[in-house]
Design an enzyme around this catalytic site. Structure first.
Site, PDB file in Angstrom:
ATOM      1  N   PRO A   2      -0.194 -36.780  28.555  1.00  0.00           N
ATOM      2  CA  PRO A   2       1.152 -37.466  28.564  1.00  0.00           C
ATOM      3  C   PRO A   2       1.776 -37.529  30.035  1.00  0.00           C
ATOM      4  CG  PRO A   2       1.320 -35.655  26.873  1.00  0.00           C
ATOM      5  CD  PRO A   2       0.045 -35.402  27.778  1.00  0.00           C
ATOM      6  N   GLU A   3       2.216 -38.708  30.230  1.00  0.00           N
ATOM      7  CA  GLU A   3       3.123 -38.847  31.533  1.00  0.00           C
ATOM      8  C   GLU A   3       4.435 -38.767  31.259  1.00  0.00           C
ATOM      9  OE1 GLU A   3       1.318 -41.812  34.232  1.00  0.00           O
ATOM     10  OE2 GLU A   3      -0.410 -42.147  32.979  1.00  0.00           O
ATOM     11  N   LYS A  52       6.290 -33.318  33.675  1.00  0.00           N
ATOM     12  CA  LYS A  52       5.970 -33.116  32.563  1.00  0.00           C
ATOM     13  C   LYS A  52       6.233 -31.707  31.733  1.00  0.00           C
ATOM     14  CE  LYS A  52       1.828 -35.768  34.399  1.00  0.00           C
ATOM     15  NZ  LYS A  52       0.404 -35.670  34.531  1.00  0.00           N
ATOM     16  N   ARG A 121       9.260 -25.887  42.471  1.00  0.00           N
ATOM     17  CA  ARG A 121       7.831 -26.228  42.957  1.00  0.00           C
ATOM     18  C   ARG A 121       7.587 -27.517  42.474  1.00  0.00           C
ATOM     19  NH1 ARG A 121       6.578 -21.109  40.168  1.00  0.00           N
ATOM     20  NH2 ARG A 121       5.886 -21.954  38.375  1.00  0.00           N
ATOM     21  N   ASN A 162      -2.185 -40.548  35.446  1.00  0.00           N
ATOM     22  CA  ASN A 162      -3.522 -41.374  35.599  1.00  0.00           C
ATOM     23  C   ASN A 162      -2.980 -42.805  35.707  1.00  0.00           C
ATOM     24  OD1 ASN A 162      -5.826 -41.862  36.949  1.00  0.00           O
ATOM     25  ND2 ASN A 162      -6.959 -40.886  35.365  1.00  0.00           N
ATOM     26  N   ARG A 252     -10.173 -36.406  37.993  1.00  0.00           N
ATOM     27  CA  ARG A 252      -9.994 -37.515  36.917  1.00  0.00           C
ATOM     28  C   ARG A 252     -10.419 -38.689  37.487  1.00  0.00           C
ATOM     29  NH1 ARG A 252      -5.067 -36.065  34.685  1.00  0.00           N
ATOM     30  NH2 ARG A 252      -5.468 -37.852  33.340  1.00  0.00           N
TER      31      ARG A 252
END
Ligand SMILES: [Zn+2]
Length: 264
Positions: A2-3, A52, A121, A162, A252
């Protein structure tokens, strides 16, 4: 995977169905039993999305941190929900809705300091109001590695996956293999605005739409998943008809039209 738009949508949905309530928290699978017991019956103060990551913030001061990873999924049932399967890592039971989590890469109990450490981060999240593209710029400037890798690096920019990577580089004519540090400041700000616009729209649509609906000749609501994409999982370029190239970039698939996205 999931984005960011999916994560922000989940946060809105879970806030609407469980926020402000005392929630029964359980781990039918058992792997999160200790964490669940600590917040069981506490009030869910808010659900904070960032990139995410999801953070469920409780009246006890505890935080449940969830990262769905590649196969994690949430399911929502009306309360009373059917008996959970033994794959349910986390079950949140509210007065009218019950939310189940299965298959997540991360489901852990942390404290606010742990949450702050995770946020520190991460790069800026284009969906959030506090998302600042200038925070990502120095990191892009230092990298000789491909810009296609940098856009997926959550410490550079948070929430891009992606599909949005492939489409945003396409519309700006940037080849994914170009070194991140050769992208100009102007190009980066343009990329950021595109990502912000698409990701925010994706929160509303629930699907990724990167081709303008007018170009497809149909309304936004009638566009099916995977239909409104320029290069991702496409055979031919929608603009010029050239064959789309697909290759492995850091584990990917990357996609590009090498006519519309020259390597320079
Ligand atoms: Zn093309």
């Amino acid at each position: 995977m999931p984005e960011g738009h999916t994560i922000h949508r989940l946060a809105l949905d879970h806030t609407a169905s469980l926020g402000g309530q005392r929630v029964a928290v359980a781990s039918p699978q058992g792997r999160f039993a200790d964490g669940a017991a600590r917040v069981d019956g506490a009030r869910l103060e808010r659900v904070t999305p960032y990139g995410k990551h999801l953070f469920y913030e409780w009246s006890t001061g505890d935080v449940i941190h969830v990262h769905l990873g590649l196969i994690g999924k949430f399911f929502t049932h009306p309360t009373p929900a059917p008996a959970p399967s033994d794959t349910v890592r986390l079950r949140l039971t509210g007065s009218s809705a019950t939310v189940d989590l299965i298959g997540a890469t991360v489901c852990e109990l942390i404290d606010p300091a742990g949450q702050a450490a995770i946020l520190a981060r991460l790069g800026p999240d284009p969906i959030r109001r506090d998302g600042d593209p200038e925070r990502a710029w120095p990191k892009l400037q230092r990298r000789a590695s491909p810009v296609g890798l940098a856009l997926m690096d959550q410490s550079v920019v948070a929430g891009v996956g992606n599909v949005y990577r492939a489409a945003s580089l396409f519309v700006h004519g940037i080849h994914p293999e170009v070194a991140a540090r050769t992208v100009t400041h102007e190009q980066w700000l343009e990329l950021w605005v595109t990502l912000r616009t698409w990701l925010r729209q994706g929160v509303k649509d629930g699907v990724i739409i990167t081709v303008p609906p007018a170009e497809l000749g149909k309304s936004r609501k009638r566009i099916a998943k995977g239909e409104a994409l320029y290069v991702y999982k496409q055979d031919r370029c929608r603009r010029c008809g050239s064959e789309i190239r697909r290759w492995d970039l850091g584990g990917r698939w990357a996609y590009a039209c090498e006519s519309c996205q020259p390597r320079r």
